[in-house]
Enzyme design. Sequence first.
Site, PDB file in Angstrom:
ATOM      1  N   ARG A 143      77.729 -15.126  89.236  1.00  0.00           N
ATOM      2  CA  ARG A 143      78.919 -15.437  90.043  1.00  0.00           C
ATOM      3  C   ARG A 143      80.166 -15.005  89.280  1.00  0.00           C
ATOM      4  O   ARG A 143      80.376 -15.434  88.140  1.00  0.00           O
ATOM      5  CB  ARG A 143      79.006 -16.939  90.317  1.00  0.00           C
ATOM      6  CG  ARG A 143      77.742 -17.468  90.939  1.00  0.00           C
ATOM      7  CD  ARG A 143      77.955 -18.159  92.255  1.00  0.00           C
ATOM      8  NE  ARG A 143      76.665 -18.545  92.795  1.00  0.00           N
ATOM      9  CZ  ARG A 143      76.431 -19.664  93.447  1.00  0.00           C
ATOM     10  NH1 ARG A 143      77.419 -20.509  93.655  1.00  0.00           N
ATOM     11  NH2 ARG A 143      75.227 -19.939  93.913  1.00  0.00           N
ATOM     12  N   GLU A 145      82.989 -15.876  88.550  1.00  0.00           N
ATOM     13  CA  GLU A 145      83.698 -17.152  88.541  1.00  0.00           C
ATOM     14  C   GLU A 145      84.902 -16.995  87.623  1.00  0.00           C
ATOM     15  O   GLU A 145      84.764 -16.997  86.406  1.00  0.00           O
ATOM     16  CB  GLU A 145      82.718 -18.200  88.001  1.00  0.00           C
ATOM     17  CG  GLU A 145      83.119 -19.619  88.077  1.00  0.00           C
ATOM     18  CD  GLU A 145      83.312 -20.110  89.489  1.00  0.00           C
ATOM     19  OE1 GLU A 145      84.463 -20.415  89.805  1.00  0.00           O
ATOM     20  OE2 GLU A 145      82.330 -20.178  90.264  1.00  0.00           O
ATOM     21  N   ARG A 151      82.168 -26.367  83.238  1.00  0.00           N
ATOM     22  CA  ARG A 151      80.984 -26.484  84.095  1.00  0.00           C
ATOM     23  C   ARG A 151      80.610 -25.203  84.835  1.00  0.00           C
ATOM     24  O   ARG A 151      79.722 -25.221  85.676  1.00  0.00           O
ATOM     25  CB  ARG A 151      81.175 -27.626  85.088  1.00  0.00           C
ATOM     26  CG  ARG A 151      82.381 -27.462  85.992  1.00  0.00           C
ATOM     27  CD  ARG A 151      82.428 -28.541  87.037  1.00  0.00           C
ATOM     28  NE  ARG A 151      82.676 -29.845  86.431  1.00  0.00           N
ATOM     29  CZ  ARG A 151      82.432 -31.014  87.029  1.00  0.00           C
ATOM     30  NH1 ARG A 151      81.929 -31.051  88.240  1.00  0.00           N
ATOM     31  NH2 ARG A 151      82.697 -32.146  86.427  1.00  0.00           N
ATOM     32  N   HIS A 152      81.293 -24.098  84.557  1.00  0.00           N
ATOM     33  CA  HIS A 152      80.968 -22.840  85.228  1.00  0.00           C
ATOM     34  C   HIS A 152      80.604 -21.736  84.248  1.00  0.00           C
ATOM     35  O   HIS A 152      81.270 -21.560  83.235  1.00  0.00           O
ATOM     36  CB  HIS A 152      82.158 -22.356  86.071  1.00  0.00           C
ATOM     37  CG  HIS A 152      82.393 -23.184  87.289  1.00  0.00           C
ATOM     38  ND1 HIS A 152      83.329 -24.184  87.335  1.00  0.00           N
ATOM     39  CD2 HIS A 152      81.792 -23.170  88.499  1.00  0.00           C
ATOM     40  CE1 HIS A 152      83.309 -24.760  88.525  1.00  0.00           C
ATOM     41  NE2 HIS A 152      82.369 -24.171  89.255  1.00  0.00           N
ATOM     42  N   GLU A 288      77.988 -32.312  90.130  1.00  0.00           N
ATOM     43  CA  GLU A 288      77.034 -31.732  91.081  1.00  0.00           C
ATOM     44  C   GLU A 288      75.993 -30.926  90.316  1.00  0.00           C
ATOM     45  O   GLU A 288      76.327 -30.035  89.557  1.00  0.00           O
ATOM     46  CB  GLU A 288      77.789 -30.802  92.046  1.00  0.00           C
ATOM     47  CG  GLU A 288      76.870 -30.055  92.989  1.00  0.00           C
ATOM     48  CD  GLU A 288      77.536 -28.840  93.642  1.00  0.00           C
ATOM     49  OE1 GLU A 288      78.750 -28.898  93.923  1.00  0.00           O
ATOM     50  OE2 GLU A 288      76.825 -27.844  93.855  1.00  0.00           O
ATOM     51  N   SER A 291      72.496 -28.331  95.264  1.00  0.00           N
ATOM     52  CA  SER A 291      72.894 -28.420  96.664  1.00  0.00           C
ATOM     53  C   SER A 291      71.831 -27.802  97.544  1.00  0.00           C
ATOM     54  O   SER A 291      71.067 -26.933  97.112  1.00  0.00           O
ATOM     55  CB  SER A 291      74.310 -27.868  96.887  1.00  0.00           C
ATOM     56  OG  SER A 291      74.291 -26.511  97.031  1.00  0.00           O
ATOM     57  N   ARG A 339      73.538 -26.945  84.349  1.00  0.00           N
ATOM     58  CA  ARG A 339      74.250 -28.170  84.736  1.00  0.00           C
ATOM     59  C   ARG A 339      73.401 -29.393  84.381  1.00  0.00           C
ATOM     60  O   ARG A 339      73.900 -30.381  83.843  1.00  0.00           O
ATOM     61  CB  ARG A 339      74.497 -28.192  86.246  1.00  0.00           C
ATOM     62  CG  ARG A 339      75.569 -27.267  86.713  1.00  0.00           C
ATOM     63  CD  ARG A 339      76.924 -27.946  86.784  1.00  0.00           C
ATOM     64  NE  ARG A 339      77.938 -26.986  87.140  1.00  0.00           N
ATOM     65  CZ  ARG A 339      78.473 -26.875  88.358  1.00  0.00           C
ATOM     66  NH1 ARG A 339      78.087 -27.699  89.308  1.00  0.00           N
ATOM     67  NH2 ARG A 339      79.392 -25.980  88.600  1.00  0.00           N
TER      68      ARG A 339
HETATM   69  P1  AMO Z   1      75.394 -23.611  95.197  1.00  0.00           P
HETATM   70  O1  AMO Z   1      76.364 -22.500  95.331  1.00  0.00           O
HETATM   71  O2  AMO Z   1      75.913 -24.998  95.372  1.00  0.00           O
HETATM   72  O3  AMO Z   1      74.221 -23.462  96.301  1.00  0.00           O
HETATM   73  O4  AMO Z   1      74.657 -23.510  93.816  1.00  0.00           O
HETATM   74  C1  AMO Z   1      73.551 -24.332  93.508  1.00  0.00           C
HETATM   75  C2  AMO Z   1      73.732 -25.040  92.171  1.00  0.00           C
HETATM   76  O5  AMO Z   1      73.917 -24.086  91.141  1.00  0.00           O
HETATM   77  C3  AMO Z   1      74.801 -24.579  90.164  1.00  0.00           C
HETATM   78  N1  AMO Z   1      75.926 -23.637  90.015  1.00  0.00           N
HETATM   79  C4  AMO Z   1      76.440 -23.218  88.832  1.00  0.00           C
HETATM   80  N2  AMO Z   1      76.107 -23.514  87.560  1.00  0.00           N
HETATM   81  C5  AMO Z   1      76.819 -22.916  86.576  1.00  0.00           C
HETATM   82  N3  AMO Z   1      77.829 -22.039  86.785  1.00  0.00           N
HETATM   83  C6  AMO Z   1      78.200 -21.706  88.048  1.00  0.00           C
HETATM   84  N4  AMO Z   1      79.186 -20.817  88.240  1.00  0.00           N
HETATM   85  C7  AMO Z   1      77.486 -22.309  89.151  1.00  0.00           C
HETATM   86  N5  AMO Z   1      77.561 -22.211  90.497  1.00  0.00           N
HETATM   87  C8  AMO Z   1      76.617 -23.029  90.997  1.00  0.00           C
HETATM   88  C9  AMO Z   1      75.251 -25.953  90.623  1.00  0.00           C
HETATM   89  C10 AMO Z   1      74.977 -25.920  92.106  1.00  0.00           C
HETATM   90  O6  AMO Z   1      74.701 -27.203  92.610  1.00  0.00           O
HETATM   91  N6  AMO Z   1      72.061 -21.117  98.044  1.00  0.00           N
HETATM   92  C11 AMO Z   1      72.611 -22.432  97.751  1.00  0.00           C
HETATM   93  C12 AMO Z   1      71.516 -23.441  97.480  1.00  0.00           C
HETATM   94  C13 AMO Z   1      70.658 -23.769  98.683  1.00  0.00           C
HETATM   95  O7  AMO Z   1      71.229 -24.104  99.739  1.00  0.00           O
HETATM   96  O8  AMO Z   1      69.425 -23.697  98.557  1.00  0.00           O
HETATM   97  C14 AMO Z   1      73.541 -22.315  96.533  1.00  0.00           C
HETATM   98  O9  AMO Z   1      73.563 -21.340  95.839  1.00  0.00           O
HETATM   99  O10 AMO Z   1      74.417 -26.902  89.981  1.00  0.00           O
END
Ligand code: AMO
Length: 365
Positions: A143, A145, A151-152, A288, A291, A339
């Site tokens: 991502r 980001e 947390r990212h 979180e 999801s 996470r």
């Molecule tokens: P989502 O975008 O919420 O859902 O991502 C799922 C989980 O991934 C983790 N996460 C991250 N961890 C670290 N750095 C990041 N930049 C980051 N972005 C997300 C979080 C988050 O809860 N396709 C859907 C899931 C689904 O519906 O099955 C999805 O990607 O813990």
Amino acid sequence: MEVEGTVRRSEKARRGVELHPSRVAVLSRAEVPLPLGVVDKVGAELDTRLNHRVLDLRKPEVRAIFELRTSLLAGFRSAFRKRGFFEVETPKILRQGAEGGATLFAVDYFERRAYLAQSPQLYKQMLIGGGFERVFEIAPAFRAEPSDTVRHLTEFSSLDAEVGYVDDAEDLRRLIEELVSEALDETRRELTERENPFASRIPATTLPFPRISFAQCEEWLGRPGAEQDLGTEDEKTVGERAVAEHGNPFYFLTDFPTAVKAHTFYAKRKDDDPRLTGYFDLDYRGVEILSGGLREHRLDHLLKNLEAAGLSPDGFPGYLEAFRYGMPPHGGWAIGVERLVWVLAGLSNIREARLFPRDRYRLDP
Ligand code: AMO
């Protein structure tokens, strides 16, 4: 070093034994001075540690994080396999993203433009169309980001699952709490056996995890009906309240409004109330970690969701084809592995939960 000698009991030694060497050989000589002390009690800055990650990883307390991670992933793998899930690997070089355009990394792909996968979302759903009733995948997700937070990451490990013939989000949540609970039990058992310092931090889970509706969160946050996504601070506020009221560090946030999930075109809108989705998060003490939800499996509805998200069906030919020849109701979820490791181990920064973390500024080592 290679040391040969006799092991003797010792009252004074920290671990109760001492090695009395009879022969010592140097296998590989280290340059001096070291850029990072490996036995220092004084904590170095995280940036310095990550710049010299190979030395940093030699510290027992850092190594212990990855022992925890290993046990956790093994615990999930075995819990999934016990329940008949196939372990799958889907492409990470994609024609189109699934989680919104803003966080896509573009790649030069010969004469075309491609993108790094933000999640295996579309492929895990396609596999349900392929007759694989239960699948899981543990793989990198990318991502773009831009924000520099604790947390990212721009590259993280996503533990994804997808399940066919499910039309009630509650069935997914029950499966998730069983899997999480089993994986944590296994992790605690292994870490205790290995005298890992994080063993005592792995909570014994109490089922079921509380379910807290999005509408309830909005009330706690003093903005009922605002239909605004939860930010980091909101998650913390909700977390304090949820843990205080229910006494469980894990809790589900349920029934996210369609307005909040507008770009999540694959999320099913509720038939009896299209302003709501069956989408939910699983949080741990204000963070979180997961999801998921029910997917839209009816092609005509899916096309409407795509249109509402401002996306053209032309971008998703392979995905949409999977819905043309029979697709059962289904749903799934994704856990952010770092996470989970971060919150369980109580680390100050998610970067510590990945061997060689990537963020906006860090591409080395
Ligand atoms: P989502 O975008 O919420 O859902 O991502 C799922 C989980 O991934 C983790 N996460 C991250 N961890 C670290 N750095 C990041 N930049 C980051 N972005 C997300 C979080 C988050 O809860 N396709 C859907 C899931 C689904 O519906 O099955 C999805 O990607 O813990």
